[in-house]
Design a protein around this motif. Structure first.
Motif, PDB file in Angstrom:
ATOM      1  N   ILE A  44      -6.591  -0.626 -42.515  1.00 41.39           N
ATOM      2  CA  ILE A  44      -7.777  -1.373 -42.961  1.00 41.39           C
ATOM      3  C   ILE A  44      -7.500  -2.056 -44.292  1.00 41.39           C
ATOM      4  CG2 ILE A  44     -10.121  -1.099 -43.865  1.00 41.39           C
ATOM      5  CD1 ILE A  44     -10.580   1.042 -41.735  1.00 41.39           C
ATOM      6  N   LEU A  45      -6.841  -1.358 -45.198  1.00 38.46           N
ATOM      7  CA  LEU A  45      -6.511  -1.929 -46.500  1.00 38.46           C
ATOM      8  C   LEU A  45      -5.579  -3.132 -46.358  1.00 38.46           C
ATOM      9  CD1 LEU A  45      -6.763  -1.675 -49.572  1.00 38.46           C
ATOM     10  CD2 LEU A  45      -4.782  -0.148 -49.525  1.00 38.46           C
ATOM     11  N   ILE A  46      -4.617  -3.029 -45.432  1.00 40.99           N
ATOM     12  CA  ILE A  46      -3.677  -4.139 -45.216  1.00 40.99           C
ATOM     13  C   ILE A  46      -4.393  -5.341 -44.603  1.00 40.99           C
ATOM     14  CG2 ILE A  46      -1.639  -4.862 -43.928  1.00 40.99           C
ATOM     15  CD1 ILE A  46      -0.627  -1.969 -44.158  1.00 40.99           C
ATOM     16  N   LEU A  47      -5.142  -5.107 -43.534  1.00 41.70           N
ATOM     17  CA  LEU A  47      -5.805  -6.210 -42.827  1.00 41.70           C
ATOM     18  C   LEU A  47      -6.907  -6.855 -43.663  1.00 41.70           C
ATOM     19  CD1 LEU A  47      -6.095  -4.739 -39.208  1.00 41.70           C
ATOM     20  CD2 LEU A  47      -4.389  -6.323 -40.112  1.00 41.70           C
ATOM     21  N   SER A  48      -7.535  -6.099 -44.540  1.00 39.33           N
ATOM     22  CA  SER A  48      -8.611  -6.659 -45.369  1.00 39.33           C
ATOM     23  C   SER A  48      -8.093  -7.673 -46.377  1.00 39.33           C
ATOM     24  CB  SER A  48      -9.361  -5.542 -46.093  1.00 39.33           C
ATOM     25  OG  SER A  48      -8.498  -4.850 -46.982  1.00 39.33           O
ATOM     26  N   ASN A  49      -6.791  -7.672 -46.635  1.00 42.15           N
ATOM     27  CA  ASN A  49      -6.210  -8.629 -47.571  1.00 42.15           C
ATOM     28  C   ASN A  49      -5.741  -9.910 -46.887  1.00 42.15           C
ATOM     29  OD1 ASN A  49      -5.912  -7.395 -50.464  1.00 42.15           O
ATOM     30  ND2 ASN A  49      -5.406  -5.725 -49.066  1.00 42.15           N
ATOM     31  N   LEU A  50      -5.902  -9.986 -45.574  1.00 49.02           N
ATOM     32  CA  LEU A  50      -5.550 -11.201 -44.847  1.00 49.02           C
ATOM     33  C   LEU A  50      -6.683 -12.217 -44.922  1.00 49.02           C
ATOM     34  CD1 LEU A  50      -4.010  -9.656 -41.592  1.00 49.02           C
ATOM     35  CD2 LEU A  50      -2.810 -10.359 -43.668  1.00 49.02           C
ATOM     36  N   THR A  51      -6.351 -13.473 -44.683  1.00 50.57           N
ATOM     37  CA  THR A  51      -7.381 -14.503 -44.577  1.00 50.57           C
ATOM     38  C   THR A  51      -8.142 -14.331 -43.270  1.00 50.57           C
ATOM     39  OG1 THR A  51      -5.910 -16.083 -43.467  1.00 50.57           O
ATOM     40  CG2 THR A  51      -5.918 -16.085 -45.897  1.00 50.57           C
ATOM     41  N   LYS A  52      -9.273 -15.012 -43.144  1.00 47.82           N
ATOM     42  CA  LYS A  52     -10.067 -14.891 -41.916  1.00 47.82           C
ATOM     43  C   LYS A  52      -9.274 -15.351 -40.701  1.00 47.82           C
ATOM     44  CE  LYS A  52     -14.690 -15.181 -43.927  1.00 47.82           C
ATOM     45  NZ  LYS A  52     -15.979 -15.907 -43.926  1.00 47.82           N
ATOM     46  N   ALA A  53      -8.513 -16.444 -40.840  1.00 45.60           N
ATOM     47  CA  ALA A  53      -7.708 -16.940 -39.724  1.00 45.60           C
ATOM     48  C   ALA A  53      -6.646 -15.922 -39.328  1.00 45.60           C
ATOM     49  CB  ALA A  53      -7.061 -18.268 -40.105  1.00 45.60           C
ATOM     50  N   GLN A  54      -6.044 -15.265 -40.310  1.00 48.01           N
ATOM     51  CA  GLN A  54      -5.032 -14.262 -40.015  1.00 48.01           C
ATOM     52  C   GLN A  54      -5.644 -13.021 -39.380  1.00 48.01           C
ATOM     53  OE1 GLN A  54      -3.449 -13.937 -43.986  1.00 48.01           O
ATOM     54  NE2 GLN A  54      -1.728 -15.326 -43.553  1.00 48.01           N
ATOM     55  N   GLN A  55      -6.856 -12.661 -39.789  1.00 49.06           N
ATOM     56  CA  GLN A  55      -7.524 -11.509 -39.184  1.00 49.06           C
ATOM     57  C   GLN A  55      -7.831 -11.767 -37.712  1.00 49.06           C
ATOM     58  OE1 GLN A  55     -10.964 -10.515 -41.515  1.00 49.06           O
ATOM     59  NE2 GLN A  55      -9.769  -9.702 -43.225  1.00 49.06           N
ATOM     60  N   ILE A  56      -8.219 -13.001 -37.389  1.00 48.31           N
ATOM     61  CA  ILE A  56      -8.491 -13.341 -35.985  1.00 48.31           C
ATOM     62  C   ILE A  56      -7.224 -13.206 -35.157  1.00 48.31           C
ATOM     63  CG2 ILE A  56      -9.152 -15.218 -34.448  1.00 48.31           C
ATOM     64  CD1 ILE A  56     -11.046 -16.209 -36.613  1.00 48.31           C
ATOM     65  N   SER A  57      -6.088 -13.658 -35.703  1.00 46.85           N
ATOM     66  CA  SER A  57      -4.817 -13.541 -34.984  1.00 46.85           C
ATOM     67  C   SER A  57      -4.375 -12.084 -34.851  1.00 46.85           C
ATOM     68  CB  SER A  57      -3.734 -14.345 -35.710  1.00 46.85           C
ATOM     69  OG  SER A  57      -4.077 -15.717 -35.786  1.00 46.85           O
ATOM     70  N   SER A  58      -4.645 -11.293 -35.880  1.00 43.91           N
ATOM     71  CA  SER A  58      -4.198  -9.906 -35.867  1.00 43.91           C
ATOM     72  C   SER A  58      -4.897  -9.081 -34.799  1.00 43.91           C
ATOM     73  CB  SER A  58      -4.415  -9.272 -37.245  1.00 43.91           C
ATOM     74  OG  SER A  58      -5.804  -9.121 -37.516  1.00 43.91           O
ATOM     75  N   CYS A  59      -6.105  -9.494 -34.404  1.00 42.62           N
ATOM     76  CA  CYS A  59      -6.832  -8.711 -33.402  1.00 42.62           C
ATOM     77  C   CYS A  59      -6.200  -8.823 -32.018  1.00 42.62           C
ATOM     78  CB  CYS A  59      -8.298  -9.153 -33.351  1.00 42.62           C
ATOM     79  SG  CYS A  59      -8.573 -10.760 -32.588  1.00 42.62           S
ATOM     80  N   LEU A  60      -5.226  -9.732 -31.844  1.00 43.74           N
ATOM     81  CA  LEU A  60      -4.558  -9.906 -30.557  1.00 43.74           C
ATOM     82  C   LEU A  60      -3.336  -9.008 -30.411  1.00 43.74           C
ATOM     83  CD1 LEU A  60      -4.692 -13.818 -30.351  1.00 43.74           C
ATOM     84  CD2 LEU A  60      -6.286 -12.175 -29.371  1.00 43.74           C
ATOM     85  N   VAL A  61      -2.976  -8.293 -31.463  1.00 43.03           N
ATOM     86  CA  VAL A  61      -1.762  -7.482 -31.434  1.00 43.03           C
ATOM     87  C   VAL A  61      -1.900  -6.325 -30.454  1.00 43.03           C
ATOM     88  CG1 VAL A  61      -0.239  -5.998 -32.807  1.00 43.03           C
ATOM     89  CG2 VAL A  61      -1.125  -8.139 -33.773  1.00 43.03           C
TER      90      VAL A  61
END
Length: 449
Positions: A44-61
């Motif tokens: 959560i700490l790692i993903l919270s530092n991503l931009t919104k666009a990066q968070q959207i991409s990360s949910c596909l992992v």
């Protein structure tokens, strides 16, 4: 964040197993997933530092990342009503604090390349032109369907702090009040007087925006009845914004008497009856009063002795308003005579005669004028010099206020101001004229040209 569903399923989508499987005999080797060694808190700490666009991409992992990244989303504008109605929205984003469902409530062609936008919503429209010349008439979802979706949203996201609704009835509002006990800000579009009865259940509501009528979208009437219901149901309001609302003295009086904690009132494109200004004196704790896109202030304010005043008022903002009526504007300044900060922005009809009425406000410490092209130095100079407590001055894009007409008294005033931004017409003349005058040292606070 804006989210639009790509699936028409009515049930929450099944989540694939994140453990990879291969056919027997496959030559491809599987790389170990080292992120599985990380705890949810670290991820959560790692993903919270991503931009919104990066968070959207990360949910596909994988489904774990999808679950964690969905929990990080706090704000959402809904585009697809089925995504809410099926329950998938709350399942996918369980920690939402701010939701706007207005655009999803409007039925519009998805394959159209024509987009209609205003400050409230942006929607696709078709190219049909009727005999009256009106391009497109919007259609909304039914009240029952909207209320059901609002109830699903409230039950799935009980921690909401801000909510924007369209077409919700009193039953829909009551379901939100029962489930979302921490809701503090609410924006209501396309509702009637009786729908506002649902507001009585909100215990912590502090900010309310009521949009009664929007040109080109819908035309509903919010009258004194609705304003009175609002006032009685929301006694703890701090900020109230009325857009396209009708009403009169009685409605504003009810708001002042019931909402005694209210500090800010905004009127946008109001349709109030004459004489309503006198009711502002009942708003005993009002600190900020704003007018936006109003065609008039008060068409019949009545005798000055009946107007009263707002002794606690500190700020008066007039933005994109028509100020040709000197009587209505003069009555407003009389009610707001204790104001400390005056803001005029892109107002039509503000000429020397109408601006002179502002001299009654003796306690003004800050003045901002922007885009008021009819005002000249003959009207500007005497009013500004009458304000003995003036500390801040901003004049931008007021083309008829000429540097060449500046008086020595006004130049002396400039030298003692804490803040000055002077760009009315031609900054070069004033810059050269002040060169070597020592005004930069005397000003102290800031001086912008």
């Amino acid at each position: 964040m804006r989210f639009k569903s790509l699936s028409d399923s009515n049930t929450p989508p099944s989540e694939p197993d994140e453990s990879p499987t291969l056919d027997k005999g496959s030559p491809i080797s599987v790389t170990p997933d080292f992120t599985s060694l990380l705890s949810d808190q670290i991820l959560i700490l790692i993903l919270s530092n991503l931009t919104k666009a990066q968070q959207i991409s990360s949910c596909l992992v994988c489904k774990r990342w999808s679950r964690i990244s969905g929990g990080l989303v706090k704000s959402l504008r809904l585009l697809d009503w089925d995504f809410l109605d099926s329950g998938r929205l709350a399942h996918r984003f369980p920690n939402l604090l701010d939701v706007d469902i207005v655009q999803a409530c409007i039925i519009s062609p998805r394959n159209s390349g024509i987009c209609l936008s205003n400050k409230f919503v942006s929607i696709h429209v078709n190219s049909f032109i009727s005999d009256t010349g009106f391009i497109w008439k919007p259609h909304f979802l039914g009240a029952g369907l909207i209320d059901r979706g609002v109830q699903i949203l409230a039950q799935g996201c009980p921690n909401l702090r801000r909510l924007v609704l369209l077409g919700a009835s009193k039953e829909g509002l009551a379901s939100v009040a029962n489930e979302c006990l921490a809701l503090q800000e609410l924006e209501l579009c396309s509702c009637t007087d009786m729908d506002l009865k649902g507001l009585s259940g909100f215990r912590n509501l502090q900010i309310l925006k009521l949009i009664g009528s929007v040109d080109g979208l819908y035309d509903l009437v919010i009258s004194d009845i609705g304003l009175t219901i609002l006032a009685q149901g929301c006694p703890r309001l701090l900020k109230l914004e009325l857009v396209g609302c009708e009403g009169s003295y009685d409605g504003i009086k009810a708001i002042g008497q019931c909402c005694q904690m209210m500090e800010e009132l905004t009127l946008c494109d109001h349709r109030m009856e004459g004489g309503w200004l006198a009711a502002l004196s009942y708003c005993t704790n009002l600190k900020t009063l704003k007018f936006q896109s109003c065609k008039f202030i008060d068409q019949s304010p009545g005798p000055d002795e009946h107007l009263g005043s707002c002794p606690t008022l500190e700020e008066l903002h007039l933005q994109r308003c028509q100020l040709r009526d000197k009587q209505g504007l003069g009555a407003l300044f009389l009610v707001c005579e204790a104001v400390r900060e005056l803001v005029f922005e892109d107002c039509w009809g503000l000429h020397n005669n109408t601006f002179s009425a502002a001299s009654i406000c003796r306690r003004v410490t800050s003045l901002s004028l922007e885009g008021c092209s009819l005002l000249t130095m003959d009207g500007f100079d005497p009013v500004v010099l009458s304000w003995k407590e003036l500390k801040r001055l901003k004049v931008v894009s007021c083309n008829n206020i000429k540097d060449s007409a500046m008086t020595p008294e006004l130049a002396t005033l400039f030298s003692v101001l804490k803040e000055l931004k002077w760009r009315p017409d031609s900054k070069s003349i004033l810059s050269s004229g002040l060169d070597g005058s020592g005004i930069w040292q005397k000003g102290g606070g800031s001086f912008k040209i």
